[in-house]
Design an enzyme around this catalytic site. Sequence first.
Site: not given
Ligand code: GLC
Ligand code: CA
Length: 562
Positions: A21, A23, A25, A29, A98, A200, A257, A330-331
Amino acid sequence: MDRKWWKEAVVYQIYPRSFMDSNGDGVGDLQGVILKLDYLRELGIDVIWLSPINKSPNDDNGYDISDYRDIMDEFGTMQDFDELLHEAHLRGIKIMLDLVVNHSSDEHPWFIEAKKSKDNTYRDYYMWHPGKEDGSEPNNWGSRFGGSAWEYDENSGEYYLHIYSKKQPDLNWENPALRGEVYDLMTFWLDKGVDGFRMDVINMLSKAEGLPDGKVREGFKYGDGVPLYCDGPKIHDYLQEMNREVLSKYDIMTVGETLGVNVEQAKLYTGADRNELNMVFHFEHVFLGDGKLGKWSPGPWKLTELKTIMSRWQYGLREDGWNSLYWSNHDQPRAVSRFGNDSPEYRTISAKMLATCLHMLQGTPYIYQGEEIGMTNVRFDKLSDYRDIQTVNAYRDFVGGEQLSHPEMMESIYQRSRDNGRTPVQWSAGSNAGFTEGTPWIGVHENHKEINVERDRKDPDSIYHYYRKLIQLRKEHGIIVYGTYDILMEENEQIYAFTRTLEEEQLVVICNFSEQLPVFEFPRHIQFSSKQLLISNYTVDTNDEIATITLRPYEARVYRLV
Ligand code: GLC
Ligand code: CA
């Protein structure tokens, strides 16, 4: 084997919200990413995959896009993005975006229009259907975030499909006008100079003809739509068209994905003559141990199961297609907590072992932010500390539906919630781990005092420096990219060992996935005149005999033989 830059590359995934981050908040970013570009250059990565940065009401942290050609307010402006792209390129780092086009946000102008009436021009950008005769949903599919996959619209008396949340309506790929819009927006970003797309849930674009009901599995209220909305009848037509219209015109990298995909299907997506994608993310290894309620009832798994999966993909895409390699994203929970051992005693050594194993397999390796310092899963006390829509909804459904008790569900969350991977990157031991000067949008892991970038960079023996070395080795030894894979000691439950072979050269990769001291037997069929230890996570006396090696807990070694 065809040489390609994206086969040789190492990708680093940034989840911008949790990265840095700039700034105060409390939300990461784009300027925050710019601040850390030198750090990434030093790590040695080639490509950044940025999780979505487009305008979004953030029902699913940016995976619900309301403007594909603009930047999310919290992340900055288009000027910030242009600066990021420029600064990254100056450092020899490529940027992969993405692309989220299975669905948009319900706040996208297309959907706002589509909702107005049945004959609106944008109506057919989405998947509207009348209910069954009794007025119920058009089919029994469950949403991946809980509840039905259909939402009723009073105004028109029809339902729209949303495989994810009801704020993520599925786009209608049958409609050529919609497809044309997507190709245009892709071209918009490529013309700016971006270097590729992570796509995605891209294998969900084509749904089964007639949208039939799915099988209702035990413990579930709704039908399982996965076999019906993944890898549907027209998916390859769409991707070939996308390739023809857009991808083939640029020298870029693409990774899809693909939920539930198997090796045979992956060949169709990634085969060199197929003109679709460069590689896909499969889910087989991250599903290991899933129980009746999927990841919410996790159980044990065996190393032989992991090896079988990895080997199936290594052999399956050996001649054609290409693998992507990842332990986490991230999942997913953190790599060291999921596949290694995150206890203080073994965290560092097992994180290095996992990195060795992954980076020595054949394919393009992906590092998820924080993995390079061995960040771990988090245990928040209260459900209200969790931010992930999937986690919160699953708690509601499974605890509310009395399938799991509160303590059982919390234990599952500690093991598998997506928020494990979303706590802020731990830059320092300072306040909020140096991530923000404000209040972070999600709690910072308390172990940032011990586990942080500043500390790892100072310690030559750290996980961070080990990753640097692995990345460096990839640049120096073509065999790491192009050598063919063969498994050794297939039945062993502690050791994952394999060879890589390129002409006269061979690598032997030995990884102990356990706390025990198993014995590795150097295979007799491997002939060599000299050996070199390329990398190891313990000190090894290079004069040691290697006919049999008693491995230490989570030990990893890579020998190069000629
Ligand atoms: C993919 C992404 C996930 C998202 C899902 C719906 O699996 O990696 O984070 O929630 O698609 O877009
Ligand atoms: Ca920020």
